[in-house]
Structure formats: structure tokens, C-alpha cells
Design a protein around this motif. Structure first.
Motif, PDB file in Angstrom:
ATOM      1  N   LYS A   1       5.021  12.318  -5.746  1.00  0.00           N
ATOM      2  CA  LYS A   1       3.652  12.160  -6.246  1.00  0.00           C
ATOM      3  C   LYS A   1       2.687  13.045  -5.461  1.00  0.00           C
ATOM      4  O   LYS A   1       2.955  13.429  -4.327  1.00  0.00           O
ATOM      5  CB  LYS A   1       3.207  10.697  -6.134  1.00  0.00           C
ATOM      6  CG  LYS A   1       4.041   9.744  -6.971  1.00  0.00           C
ATOM      7  CD  LYS A   1       3.921  10.074  -8.434  1.00  0.00           C
ATOM      8  CE  LYS A   1       4.704   9.096  -9.284  1.00  0.00           C
ATOM      9  NZ  LYS A   1       4.964   9.601 -10.606  1.00  0.00           N
ATOM     10  N   PRO A   2       1.520  13.353  -6.042  1.00  0.00           N
ATOM     11  CA  PRO A   2       0.502  14.120  -5.313  1.00  0.00           C
ATOM     12  C   PRO A   2       0.108  13.380  -4.036  1.00  0.00           C
ATOM     13  O   PRO A   2       0.289  12.164  -3.942  1.00  0.00           O
ATOM     14  CB  PRO A   2      -0.668  14.189  -6.290  1.00  0.00           C
ATOM     15  CG  PRO A   2      -0.080  13.931  -7.632  1.00  0.00           C
ATOM     16  CD  PRO A   2       1.106  13.038  -7.406  1.00  0.00           C
TER      17      PRO A   2
ATOM     18  N   TYR B   1       0.855  -1.181   0.000  1.00  0.00           N
ATOM     19  CA  TYR B   1       0.000   0.000   0.000  1.00  0.00           C
ATOM     20  C   TYR B   1       0.893   1.232   0.000  1.00  0.00           C
ATOM     21  O   TYR B   1       2.085   1.146   0.252  1.00  0.00           O
ATOM     22  CB  TYR B   1      -0.893   0.018   1.249  1.00  0.00           C
ATOM     23  CG  TYR B   1      -1.956  -1.044   1.235  1.00  0.00           C
ATOM     24  CD1 TYR B   1      -3.234  -0.745   0.791  1.00  0.00           C
ATOM     25  CD2 TYR B   1      -1.687  -2.336   1.644  1.00  0.00           C
ATOM     26  CE1 TYR B   1      -4.223  -1.711   0.774  1.00  0.00           C
ATOM     27  CE2 TYR B   1      -2.662  -3.312   1.625  1.00  0.00           C
ATOM     28  CZ  TYR B   1      -3.926  -2.995   1.184  1.00  0.00           C
ATOM     29  OH  TYR B   1      -4.889  -3.955   1.162  1.00  0.00           O
ATOM     30  N   ARG B   2       0.304   2.359  -0.226  1.00  0.00           N
ATOM     31  CA  ARG B   2       1.038   3.616  -0.160  1.00  0.00           C
ATOM     32  C   ARG B   2       0.980   4.160   1.266  1.00  0.00           C
ATOM     33  O   ARG B   2       0.003   3.947   1.986  1.00  0.00           O
ATOM     34  CB  ARG B   2       0.434   4.634  -1.123  1.00  0.00           C
ATOM     35  CG  ARG B   2       1.270   5.891  -1.221  1.00  0.00           C
ATOM     36  CD  ARG B   2       0.841   6.763  -2.359  1.00  0.00           C
ATOM     37  NE  ARG B   2       1.585   8.003  -2.338  1.00  0.00           N
ATOM     38  CZ  ARG B   2       1.225   9.086  -2.988  1.00  0.00           C
ATOM     39  NH1 ARG B   2       0.129   9.093  -3.719  1.00  0.00           N
ATOM     40  NH2 ARG B   2       1.951  10.178  -2.918  1.00  0.00           N
TER      41      ARG B   2
END
Length: 179
Positions: free
Chosen positions: A70-71, A11-12
Motif C-alpha cells: 500500500k502507499p 492501527y497501521r
């Protein structure tokens, strides 16, 4: 051909260090590995990342990526927050309740205990917004799972045809264990 087991699930995360420390403190999971690169090995994209791995017991590994270029992370706005979650098994109800007390003492908001018939669960969120579930087996788990196994295909067929919840496993929540 057959799958042996899950190698890892990834997961992030917002912050790799915060995530490792939270999982160590809250869930007693060991930090087992970190990989950091400036180039994504599979796609060759230039994108620095930190990839961390935590021991989820029994040969299971929970991993996270921190992606600083990244956003900010978001959720799929069309999927309710209760749907996408990571469920981890604990040995028994005493362990489940000990985790609940520990998490609440650490300031984590915990939902449950929820009786699902074959197992019991608590729910909470990690600092990244991922919903977690800790689940323990019900004392009647084996018998209940056997009964559920007998109806799984018919349930799936009925659901596929109607998109309405079939009632073949209502015994789980009514706790009727007729022999």
C-alpha cells in the motif's frame, strides 16, 4: 446483549519489527501474537500483511498491520495530531513520571505532565506517528468522576445545541472540590 470488552484495537504501522521492538523497549509491552497472510480473510482481497499484537495489560490488546503493497501511511489532514491517540493507563503518578524519565532518556520527546482533573497525562509519538498518552488517576479520581457523571447528559445536550463548550465540569480545572 452487552459488549464484554475490547478484543483489540488495530492501527497501521510502517515496519512491524520496529514497532514491536519500540513498544517492548519504550512501554514494556509484551509481543503476544503475529499473523501474516497473503489474502485478507474478511474481504478475500489479495493483499499481503503482517498483523502484530501487543499486550496492553488488563486483557487489552494493541495491534498493528504492516501493509507493504500500500502507499505510505498518512494522516487525515483535517484532523489535528492531538485528536487521534491511544491512551494507556498506568497505576499512579510515580509510574507516570518513571515512564516520562525512561522515554526522555531513550530520546523520545514527551509533552506534559498535564493535569486533566480526574487524571494526569504525558503525550508522545511512536515511530509510526501515532500519538500516545499515558495517564494515571488523580487521588480524587472517584469523587471527580462521580461529579462528572452527574452532568454528562446535560453537557452533551448543551454541546449538541450550541457547539460551544459547556461549563458544567469547569471544576475539573479549577480544582474546586466543594462537598
Amino acid at each position: 446483549m452487552r459488549i464484554d470488552r475490547i478484543h483489540h484495537v488495530a492501527y497501521r504501522c510502517k515496519d512491524a519489527k520496529e514497532t514491536v521492538e519500540w513498544y517492548q523497549r519504550m512501554l514494556k509491552m509484551d509481543f503476544v501474537l503475529a499473523i501474516a497472510e497473503d489474502l485478507v480473510p474478511s474481504t478475500k482481497e489479495p493483499d499481503p500483511y503482517m498483523h502484530i499484537f501487543l499486550d496492553a495489560g488488563g486483557g487489552n490488546v494493541l495491534a498493528f498491520f504492516e501493509l507493504p503493497t500500500k502507499p505510505p501511511m498518512g494522516r487525515d489532514p483535517n484532523t489535528p495530531s492531538w485528536v487521534q491517540h491511544i491512551a494507556l493507563r498506568v497505576a499512579d503518578r510515580d509510574t507516570l513520571l518513571a515512564y516520562k524519565a525512561h522515554l526522555e532518556a531513550e530520546g523520545v520527546s514527551v509533552l506534559g505532565t498535564t493535569d486533566h482533573g480526574a487524571f494526569h497525562s504525558i503525550y508522545f509519538f511512536d515511530p509510526n506517528g501515532h500519538r500516545l498518552e499515558l495517564a494515571c488517576p488523580d487521588p480524587d479520581e472517584a469523587a471527580l468522576l462521580q461529579r462528572m457523571d452527574a452532568v454528562k447528559w446535560q453537557m452533551l445536550e448543551d454541546w449538541s445545541a450550541t457547539k460551544r463548550a459547556p461549563r458544567h465540569a469547569d471544576f475539573l480545572h479549577r480544582r474546586e472540590f466543594a462537598q
